[in-house]
Design an enzyme around this catalytic site. Structure first.
Site, PDB file in Angstrom:
ATOM      1  N   GLU A  49      -7.029  32.032   2.941  1.00  0.00           N
ATOM      2  CA  GLU A  49      -7.832  31.664   1.770  1.00  0.00           C
ATOM      3  C   GLU A  49      -7.928  32.854   0.832  1.00  0.00           C
ATOM      4  O   GLU A  49      -8.519  33.880   1.174  1.00  0.00           O
ATOM      5  CB  GLU A  49      -9.247  31.227   2.213  1.00  0.00           C
ATOM      6  N   ARG A  53     -11.558  35.601  -7.186  1.00  0.00           N
ATOM      7  CA  ARG A  53     -12.560  36.575  -7.635  1.00  0.00           C
ATOM      8  C   ARG A  53     -11.929  37.811  -8.228  1.00  0.00           C
ATOM      9  O   ARG A  53     -12.630  38.758  -8.550  1.00  0.00           O
ATOM     10  CB  ARG A  53     -13.438  37.004  -6.460  1.00  0.00           C
ATOM     11  N   THR A  76     -13.356  30.027  -3.457  1.00  0.00           N
ATOM     12  CA  THR A  76     -14.303  30.237  -4.568  1.00  0.00           C
ATOM     13  C   THR A  76     -13.989  29.319  -5.751  1.00  0.00           C
ATOM     14  O   THR A  76     -14.107  29.713  -6.913  1.00  0.00           O
ATOM     15  CB  THR A  76     -14.345  31.718  -5.027  1.00  0.00           C
ATOM     16  N   LYS A 136     -17.167  22.979   4.583  1.00  0.00           N
ATOM     17  CA  LYS A 136     -17.442  24.395   4.855  1.00  0.00           C
ATOM     18  C   LYS A 136     -18.962  24.543   4.966  1.00  0.00           C
ATOM     19  O   LYS A 136     -19.698  24.060   4.087  1.00  0.00           O
ATOM     20  CB  LYS A 136     -16.898  25.229   3.691  1.00  0.00           C
TER      21      LYS A 136
HETATM   22  C1  3PG Z   1     -17.015  34.309   1.106  1.00  0.00           C
HETATM   23  O1  3PG Z   1     -16.607  33.367   0.443  1.00  0.00           O
HETATM   24  O2  3PG Z   1     -17.383  35.387   0.637  1.00  0.00           O
HETATM   25  C2  3PG Z   1     -17.052  34.091   2.550  1.00  0.00           C
HETATM   26  O3  3PG Z   1     -18.214  33.457   2.879  1.00  0.00           O
HETATM   27  C3  3PG Z   1     -16.836  35.339   3.349  1.00  0.00           C
HETATM   28  O4  3PG Z   1     -18.017  35.762   3.905  1.00  0.00           O
HETATM   29  P1  3PG Z   1     -18.021  37.076   4.812  1.00  0.00           P
HETATM   30  O5  3PG Z   1     -17.599  38.215   3.925  1.00  0.00           O
HETATM   31  O6  3PG Z   1     -19.454  37.217   5.237  1.00  0.00           O
HETATM   32  O7  3PG Z   1     -17.086  36.858   5.958  1.00  0.00           O
END
Ligand code: 3PG
Length: 219
Positions: A49, A53, A76, A136
């Site tokens: 994934e 960002r 995201t 999710k």
């Molecule tokens: C995110 O989209 O930032 C995920 O939830 C990742 O979370 P984490 O950095 O706590 O694993």
């Protein structure tokens, strides 16, 4: 055969069942994309994934999708524009922190399989009503963690989850014991510090360890 209720999630369920862990990735430099995907796949994690960002996230999705065996999704996703851009970049699936009607409509229009985010029973039920049986659970640890997911399993047994947010390798093992957890997501496998230092060997080691969590046959 899928029940009609499962149709919107059938492809995403197949993807989520390939590996116990989906690494959540933030690619800052396009030069990181191919070696990162190669290291993760060498470590036996192939469902990746890439979060939207960073400026090069879409290019990273395109490049990583060309690495043999990679199944690359866009994370995201927040707007219909994100969905269309992800699809055009070659994403095989999408992940969103929450869900809006506009986002869901865009995924259906473009044919992008979506893992939509939910954190409460009402959000889970709203998505289920629309046909999303895979969701999710985000932000997992802040929303009650493993105990909350186990509680959803009683009244909402049709829904399978990918918990993400605040998960460590130790916690991942416990989530993966739950019958309503398909896989978990997390950034610990390839954090920004390791990408910046180009430490592909450590990323491969972390991926290999993650691929063995939950005792699943990994991809
Ligand atoms: C995110 O989209 O930032 C995920 O939830 C990742 O979370 P984490 O950095 O706590 O694993």
């Amino acid at each position: 055969m899928d029940s009609p209720r499962n149709l919107k999630s059938s492809r995403i369920i197949e993807i989520c069942r390939l590996c116990p862990v989906i690494p959540v990735l933030e690619v800052e430099q396009i030069e990181q994309a191919t070696p990162l995907a190669q290291a993760l796949i060498a470590g036996r994690l192939r469902v990746l994934e890439v979060t939207l960002r960073t400026d090069c996230a879409l290019s990273a999705i395109s490049e990583m999708s060309r690495v043999p065996n990679a199944i690359v999704g866009a994370g995201t996703l927040r707007t219909p524009e994100d969905v269309r851009a992800a699809k055009q970049a070659g994403a095989s699936f999408g992940v969103s922190p929450g869900a809006t009607d506009r986002l869901l409509d865009a995924c259906e229009e473009t044919g992008l399989p979506l893992l939509p985010g939910a954190a409460s029973a009402s959000e889970v039920m709203t998505l289920l009503e629309k046909g999303y049986t895979a969701q999710k659970f985000f932000p997992a640890e802040a929303s009650g963690g493993r105990a909350a997911l186990r509680s959803f399993g009683g009244p909402l047994p049709l829904v399978k989850f990918c918990p993400t947010g605040g998960i460590t390798p130790e916690k991942a093992t416990h989530y993966l014991e739950l019958g309503n957890v398909m896989c978990v997501g997390g950034s610990w496998i390839a954090p920004t510090s390791l990408l910046r230092s180009g430490n592909w060997a450590e990323i491969e080691t972390r991926a290999r360890h993650a691929s063995q969590l939950g005792g699943q046959a990994s991809c």
